[in-house]
Design a protein around this motif. Structure first.
Motif, PDB file in Angstrom:
ATOM      1  N   MET A 216       7.091  87.704  -3.801  1.00  0.00           N
ATOM      2  CA  MET A 216       8.312  88.189  -4.358  1.00  0.00           C
ATOM      3  C   MET A 216       8.207  88.461  -5.629  1.00  0.00           C
ATOM      4  O   MET A 216       7.879  87.858  -6.718  1.00  0.00           O
ATOM      5  N   THR A 217       8.558  89.794  -6.086  1.00  0.00           N
ATOM      6  CA  THR A 217       8.517  90.134  -7.447  1.00  0.00           C
ATOM      7  C   THR A 217       9.889  90.066  -8.104  1.00  0.00           C
ATOM      8  O   THR A 217      10.898  89.726  -7.409  1.00  0.00           O
ATOM      9  N   LEU A 218       9.949  89.941  -9.389  1.00  0.00           N
ATOM     10  CA  LEU A 218      10.937  89.773 -10.335  1.00  0.00           C
ATOM     11  C   LEU A 218      12.009  91.002 -10.136  1.00  0.00           C
ATOM     12  O   LEU A 218      13.135  90.594 -10.210  1.00  0.00           O
ATOM     13  N   ALA A 219      11.409  92.069  -9.904  1.00  0.00           N
ATOM     14  CA  ALA A 219      12.524  93.126  -9.559  1.00  0.00           C
ATOM     15  C   ALA A 219      13.404  93.011  -8.426  1.00  0.00           C
ATOM     16  O   ALA A 219      14.553  93.629  -8.270  1.00  0.00           O
ATOM     17  N   GLN A 220      12.893  92.132  -7.416  1.00  0.00           N
ATOM     18  CA  GLN A 220      13.684  91.853  -6.242  1.00  0.00           C
ATOM     19  C   GLN A 220      14.640  90.650  -6.443  1.00  0.00           C
ATOM     20  O   GLN A 220      15.289  90.558  -5.682  1.00  0.00           O
ATOM     21  N   GLU A 221      14.709  90.248  -7.691  1.00  0.00           N
ATOM     22  CA  GLU A 221      15.433  89.101  -8.091  1.00  0.00           C
ATOM     23  C   GLU A 221      16.400  89.364  -9.227  1.00  0.00           C
ATOM     24  O   GLU A 221      16.210  90.139  -9.930  1.00  0.00           O
ATOM     25  N   LEU A 222      17.629  88.726  -9.002  1.00  0.00           N
ATOM     26  CA  LEU A 222      18.675  88.916 -10.138  1.00  0.00           C
ATOM     27  C   LEU A 222      18.906  87.501 -10.724  1.00  0.00           C
ATOM     28  O   LEU A 222      19.033  86.381  -9.854  1.00  0.00           O
ATOM     29  N   SER A 223      19.182  87.266 -11.989  1.00  0.00           N
ATOM     30  CA  SER A 223      19.703  86.079 -12.346  1.00  0.00           C
ATOM     31  C   SER A 223      21.048  85.866 -12.127  1.00  0.00           C
ATOM     32  O   SER A 223      21.995  86.897 -11.949  1.00  0.00           O
ATOM     33  N   VAL A 224      21.774  84.639 -12.333  1.00  0.00           N
ATOM     34  CA  VAL A 224      23.022  84.450 -12.213  1.00  0.00           C
ATOM     35  C   VAL A 224      23.680  85.492 -12.952  1.00  0.00           C
ATOM     36  O   VAL A 224      24.980  85.912 -12.477  1.00  0.00           O
ATOM     37  N   GLY A 225      23.771  85.665 -14.200  1.00  0.00           N
ATOM     38  CA  GLY A 225      24.316  86.333 -15.103  1.00  0.00           C
ATOM     39  C   GLY A 225      24.333  87.704 -14.525  1.00  0.00           C
ATOM     40  O   GLY A 225      25.208  88.739 -14.691  1.00  0.00           O
ATOM     41  N   GLU A 226      23.150  88.425 -14.110  1.00  0.00           N
ATOM     42  CA  GLU A 226      23.040  89.774 -13.610  1.00  0.00           C
ATOM     43  C   GLU A 226      24.054  89.963 -12.433  1.00  0.00           C
ATOM     44  O   GLU A 226      24.571  90.862 -12.090  1.00  0.00           O
ATOM     45  N   VAL A 227      23.935  88.873 -11.586  1.00  0.00           N
ATOM     46  CA  VAL A 227      24.784  88.972 -10.195  1.00  0.00           C
ATOM     47  C   VAL A 227      26.253  89.060 -10.563  1.00  0.00           C
ATOM     48  O   VAL A 227      26.980  89.597 -10.093  1.00  0.00           O
ATOM     49  N   ALA A 228      26.584  88.162 -11.469  1.00  0.00           N
ATOM     50  CA  ALA A 228      28.035  88.123 -11.922  1.00  0.00           C
ATOM     51  C   ALA A 228      28.462  89.251 -12.374  1.00  0.00           C
ATOM     52  O   ALA A 228      29.455  89.737 -12.200  1.00  0.00           O
ATOM     53  N   ARG A 229      27.551  89.983 -13.297  1.00  0.00           N
ATOM     54  CA  ARG A 229      27.952  91.226 -14.145  1.00  0.00           C
ATOM     55  C   ARG A 229      28.133  92.373 -13.000  1.00  0.00           C
ATOM     56  O   ARG A 229      28.923  93.249 -12.983  1.00  0.00           O
ATOM     57  N   ARG A 230      27.120  92.488 -11.942  1.00  0.00           N
ATOM     58  CA  ARG A 230      27.176  93.542 -11.043  1.00  0.00           C
ATOM     59  C   ARG A 230      28.258  93.232  -9.907  1.00  0.00           C
ATOM     60  O   ARG A 230      28.562  94.186  -9.274  1.00  0.00           O
TER      61      ARG A 230
ATOM     62  N   ARG B 103      17.421  80.600  -5.339  1.00  0.00           N
ATOM     63  CA  ARG B 103      16.368  79.700  -5.691  1.00  0.00           C
ATOM     64  C   ARG B 103      16.168  79.319  -7.149  1.00  0.00           C
ATOM     65  O   ARG B 103      16.670  80.117  -8.079  1.00  0.00           O
ATOM     66  N   ARG B 104      15.547  78.329  -7.409  1.00  0.00           N
ATOM     67  CA  ARG B 104      15.292  77.826  -8.785  1.00  0.00           C
ATOM     68  C   ARG B 104      13.796  78.299  -9.502  1.00  0.00           C
ATOM     69  O   ARG B 104      12.884  78.051  -8.559  1.00  0.00           O
ATOM     70  N   THR B 105      13.798  78.638 -10.581  1.00  0.00           N
ATOM     71  CA  THR B 105      12.585  79.143 -11.186  1.00  0.00           C
ATOM     72  C   THR B 105      12.069  77.757 -11.501  1.00  0.00           C
ATOM     73  O   THR B 105      12.551  76.637 -11.823  1.00  0.00           O
ATOM     74  N   GLY B 106      10.710  77.882 -12.202  1.00  0.00           N
ATOM     75  CA  GLY B 106      10.133  76.781 -13.105  1.00  0.00           C
ATOM     76  C   GLY B 106      10.794  76.032 -13.953  1.00  0.00           C
ATOM     77  O   GLY B 106      10.726  74.737 -14.408  1.00  0.00           O
ATOM     78  N   GLY B 107      11.545  76.824 -14.521  1.00  0.00           N
ATOM     79  CA  GLY B 107      12.520  76.489 -15.835  1.00  0.00           C
ATOM     80  C   GLY B 107      13.908  76.223 -15.202  1.00  0.00           C
ATOM     81  O   GLY B 107      14.726  76.188 -16.023  1.00  0.00           O
ATOM     82  N   ASN B 108      14.010  76.165 -14.008  1.00  0.00           N
ATOM     83  CA  ASN B 108      15.333  75.477 -13.198  1.00  0.00           C
ATOM     84  C   ASN B 108      16.538  76.594 -13.203  1.00  0.00           C
ATOM     85  O   ASN B 108      17.690  76.257 -13.404  1.00  0.00           O
ATOM     86  N   GLN B 109      16.164  77.835 -13.769  1.00  0.00           N
ATOM     87  CA  GLN B 109      17.162  78.985 -13.378  1.00  0.00           C
ATOM     88  C   GLN B 109      17.193  79.393 -11.966  1.00  0.00           C
ATOM     89  O   GLN B 109      16.462  79.607 -11.230  1.00  0.00           O
ATOM     90  N   ARG B 110      18.532  79.965 -11.790  1.00  0.00           N
ATOM     91  CA  ARG B 110      18.848  80.672 -10.435  1.00  0.00           C
ATOM     92  C   ARG B 110      18.471  81.907 -10.453  1.00  0.00           C
ATOM     93  O   ARG B 110      18.492  82.725 -11.187  1.00  0.00           O
ATOM     94  N   ARG B 111      17.900  82.052  -9.381  1.00  0.00           N
ATOM     95  CA  ARG B 111      17.492  83.636  -9.074  1.00  0.00           C
ATOM     96  C   ARG B 111      17.954  84.066  -7.766  1.00  0.00           C
ATOM     97  O   ARG B 111      17.826  83.172  -6.647  1.00  0.00           O
ATOM     98  N   TYR B 112      18.597  85.205  -7.523  1.00  0.00           N
ATOM     99  CA  TYR B 112      19.220  85.692  -6.236  1.00  0.00           C
ATOM    100  C   TYR B 112      18.668  86.911  -5.909  1.00  0.00           C
ATOM    101  O   TYR B 112      18.102  87.706  -6.696  1.00  0.00           O
ATOM    102  N   MET B 113      18.330  86.937  -4.642  1.00  0.00           N
ATOM    103  CA  MET B 113      17.864  88.301  -3.970  1.00  0.00           C
ATOM    104  C   MET B 113      18.797  89.389  -3.965  1.00  0.00           C
ATOM    105  O   MET B 113      20.027  88.931  -4.123  1.00  0.00           O
ATOM    106  N   ARG B 114      18.477  90.472  -4.240  1.00  0.00           N
ATOM    107  CA  ARG B 114      19.349  91.714  -4.614  1.00  0.00           C
ATOM    108  C   ARG B 114      20.253  91.910  -3.542  1.00  0.00           C
ATOM    109  O   ARG B 114      21.571  92.093  -3.547  1.00  0.00           O
ATOM    110  N   GLY B 115      20.035  91.294  -2.206  1.00  0.00           N
ATOM    111  CA  GLY B 115      20.885  91.544  -1.028  1.00  0.00           C
ATOM    112  C   GLY B 115      22.065  90.843  -1.171  1.00  0.00           C
ATOM    113  O   GLY B 115      22.978  90.765  -0.408  1.00  0.00           O
ATOM    114  N   VAL B 116      22.106  89.699  -2.009  1.00  0.00           N
ATOM    115  CA  VAL B 116      23.317  88.850  -2.276  1.00  0.00           C
ATOM    116  C   VAL B 116      24.342  89.726  -2.660  1.00  0.00           C
ATOM    117  O   VAL B 116      25.620  89.198  -2.373  1.00  0.00           O
ATOM    118  N   LEU B 117      24.219  90.557  -3.296  1.00  0.00           N
ATOM    119  CA  LEU B 117      25.494  91.534  -3.760  1.00  0.00           C
ATOM    120  C   LEU B 117      26.006  91.872  -2.564  1.00  0.00           C
ATOM    121  O   LEU B 117      27.358  92.231  -2.615  1.00  0.00           O
TER     122      LEU B 117
END
Length: 158
Positions: free
Chosen positions: A1-15, A35-49
């Motif tokens: 899964m590439t980073l371009a397919q995932e959004l941060s929680v802030g990006e999802v909130a903004r979009r 899903r959680r990254t190694g740094g424990n940050q949330r990442r969402y698939m673009r389909g979540v929008l």
């Protein structure tokens, strides 16, 4: 899964136009997933929008979150729904929405007449509710109860 397919929680909130806390709430209710990254940050698939858009539309139509969750239960959280899954979900809401439309139309049409409780029209109620017969059925408006209340009462009785 590439980073371009995932959004941060802030990006999802903004979009999506939602607060981060709302996204966390939806996730706690099983409506969306990250899903959680190694740094424990949330990442969402673009389909979540798309899923969030449907949730918001359903909420605006008055569909409770629990019913939305149940409808989405058959659709995996890690992808957008297929056409078949989408059609099945929308059929599940059709009856609910039709009944809500009927209830609101009935309310609109009767709002300025007696609605069964006696509080809106002293002159009309004695004609429709002679001797307060509806009062024996319990408190509140008896004529304009929702379909959901009618179904719940039938289930409790039988």
């Amino acid at each position: 899964m590439t980073l371009a397919q995932e959004l941060s929680v802030g990006e999802v909130a903004r979009r999506s136009g939602l607060a981060v806390s709302t996204l966390h709430f939806y996730e706690s209710k099983g409506l969306i997933a990250s899903r959680r990254t190694g740094g424990n940050q949330r990442r969402y698939m673009r389909g979540v929008l798309r899923r969030i858009a449907v949730i918001r539309i359903a909420q605006r139509a008055g569909i409770p979150l629990e019913e939305i969750r149940q409808t989405f239960a058959a659709i995996p959280l890690d992808r957008a729904p297929t056409v078949r899954e989408w059609e099945r979900a929308m059929r599940a809401w059709t009856e609910t929405l039709e009944q809500r439309i009927n209830d609101l139309t009935d309310l609109r049409d009767k709002l300025f007449n007696c609605i069964g409780c006696g509080c809106l029209s002293v002159t009309d109620c004695p004609l429709r509710n002679c001797d307060d017969k509806l009062g024996a059925q319990g408190p509140g408006p008896r004529i304009l109860i929702t379909a959901a209340e009618r179904r719940a009462r039938r289930k409790r009785r039988g």
